[in-house]
Scaffold this active site. Structure first.
Site, PDB file in Angstrom:
ATOM      1  CG  HIS A  71      -1.887   1.097   1.288  1.00 16.77           C
ATOM      2  ND1 HIS A  71      -3.057   1.066   0.541  1.00 16.77           N
ATOM      3  CD2 HIS A  71      -1.905   2.267   1.976  1.00 16.77           C
ATOM      4  CE1 HIS A  71      -3.755   2.166   0.788  1.00 16.77           C
ATOM      5  NE2 HIS A  71      -3.071   2.920   1.658  1.00 16.77           N
ATOM      6  CB  VAL A 128       3.926  -2.086   4.927  1.00 15.45           C
ATOM      7  CG1 VAL A 128       4.430  -1.053   5.904  1.00 15.45           C
ATOM      8  CG2 VAL A 128       4.013  -3.488   5.507  1.00 15.45           C
ATOM      9  CD  GLU A 129       2.002  -7.734   4.124  1.00 16.64           C
ATOM     10  OE1 GLU A 129       1.728  -8.651   3.329  1.00 16.64           O
ATOM     11  OE2 GLU A 129       2.305  -7.932   5.320  1.00 16.64           O
ATOM     12  CG  MET A 130      -3.295  -6.555   0.865  1.00 13.62           C
ATOM     13  SD  MET A 130      -4.067  -8.206   0.901  1.00 13.62           S
ATOM     14  CE  MET A 130      -5.496  -7.932  -0.132  1.00 13.62           C
TER      15      MET A 130
END
Length: 336
Positions: free
Chosen positions: A80, A122-124
């Site tokens: 993200h 930091v991902e979805m």
């Protein structure tokens, strides 16, 4: 000569079967999660649906790309807001056979693992409530959840979202030449691969990388004999210590599963090593205290090639259509 060779292959197989096991021919049973065709199809849709992320850009397949070995072939994943994750993305292929998920083993199974990246900033960067709202906004998803979780008054839940993904990922099994060898086919491996298998066992690699997934079970210090440099072992990632807060777990990681390893560079949790031969040599030095020569490395790498299996047929799913009630994507980055 042929009889002697057959005897040698048989002896090698007997030794290997004490350390490894062939992949099963059927989908393994999951704890508290019966696998059905409807649930598999739902999980497949969710695995490929980028709308499960806050931005509408990232899906499970983004970091666990089934076209590139079940990972993203990057040192650490991009998530993200184009943030970089802290660790290399492990392959999803055969992950159902791992003792636990993530490099530090913080998720007990694939269902628990599926919840992590969805909520990681930091991902979805999504939330369970927003995932459920997104799913409920699309009638087709509602129908698919009802079919997958019959008898439940409210089947569209974050828990069921994770269980469906787990059911799909349990189908991502890749039978390899090594399985054929374990099952009795003397000719499934080349002579070089057989020599590599013998070395893999005799030098001690199999003491950590064993079982069905040739790893994925047990936790070991990275640098058991000689700690690698900071270019391979970043000092700010203490591994399982973050889960247990036990000093003995500093720089301890779950043994990496080695199936399809020649498809999933770069290597280690840091993603710093791109060459499999270099990775094998580092493991020899750091974990076994052994300086493997070039011939030994080549033979072990040849054996590792026999762990590359046949991919299940993957057809990209047609996903449910959004409605006016579907939450809008956002690229806002919230501090972790």
């Amino acid at each position: 000569m042929a009889l002697a060779s057959a005897a040698s292959a048989s002896e090698l197989r007997d030794e290997a079967l004490e350390m490894f096991a062939a992949l099963p021919s059927t989908i393994p049973a999951l704890t508290d999660n019966p696998v059905t065709p409807q649930k598999i199809d739902l999980g497949k849709a969710l695995f490929f649906d980028p709308r499960m992320s806050a931005s509408g850009v990232f899906s499970c397949n983004s970091c666990h790309n089934l076209a590139t070995g079940g990972d993203d072939n990057m040192p650490t994943s991009i998530g993200h807001g184009w943030q970089k994750g802290p660790r290399n993305s492990p392959t999803v292929l055969n992950a159902v056979f791992n003792e636990a998920q993530f490099w530090d083993g913080r998720a007990a199974d694939l269902a628990e693992q599926a919840k992590g990246p969805v909520q990681a900033g930091v991902e979805m960067a999504n939330t369970p409530a927003n995932v459920v709202a997104t799913l409920n906004s699309m009638p087709q998803y509602q129908d698919w959840f009802k079919a997958s979780f019959p008898g439940e008054d409210d089947p569209v839940t974050f828990d069921n979202f994770a269980k469906a993904i787990e059911a799909y990922e349990a189908t991502l099994i890749t039978p390899a030449p090594f399985d054929a060898f374990l099952n009795g086919d003397d000719n499934a491996l080349t002579d070089e691969q057989k020599e590599g298998l013998a070395l893999f066992m005799d030098t001690g690699c199999a003491s950590c990388h064993n079982g069905v997934n040739i790893g994925g079970t047990g936790y070991f210090p990275f640098g058991l004999i000689e700690k690698p440099g900071a270019d391979v072992l970043p000092p700010d990632d203490r591994g399982r210590f973050a889960v247990t807060e036990t000093a003995d777990d500093s720089y301890v990681f779950r043994a990496a599963p080695l199936r399809n390893i020649d498809q999933t560079a770069p290597y280690f949790h840091s993603g710093k090593v791109w060459d499999l031969e270099v990775a094998v040599a580092i493991m020899g030095t750091s974990q076994l205290g052994t300086e493997l020569n070039d011939d030994e490395v080549d033979k072990i790498v040849a054996f590792l090639g026999s762990l590359t299996g046949e991919m299940p047929q993957v057809t990209y799913p047609v996903l449910p259509t959004e409605t006016l009630d579907t939450p809008r994507p956002t690229g806002e980055v919230v501090p972790n």
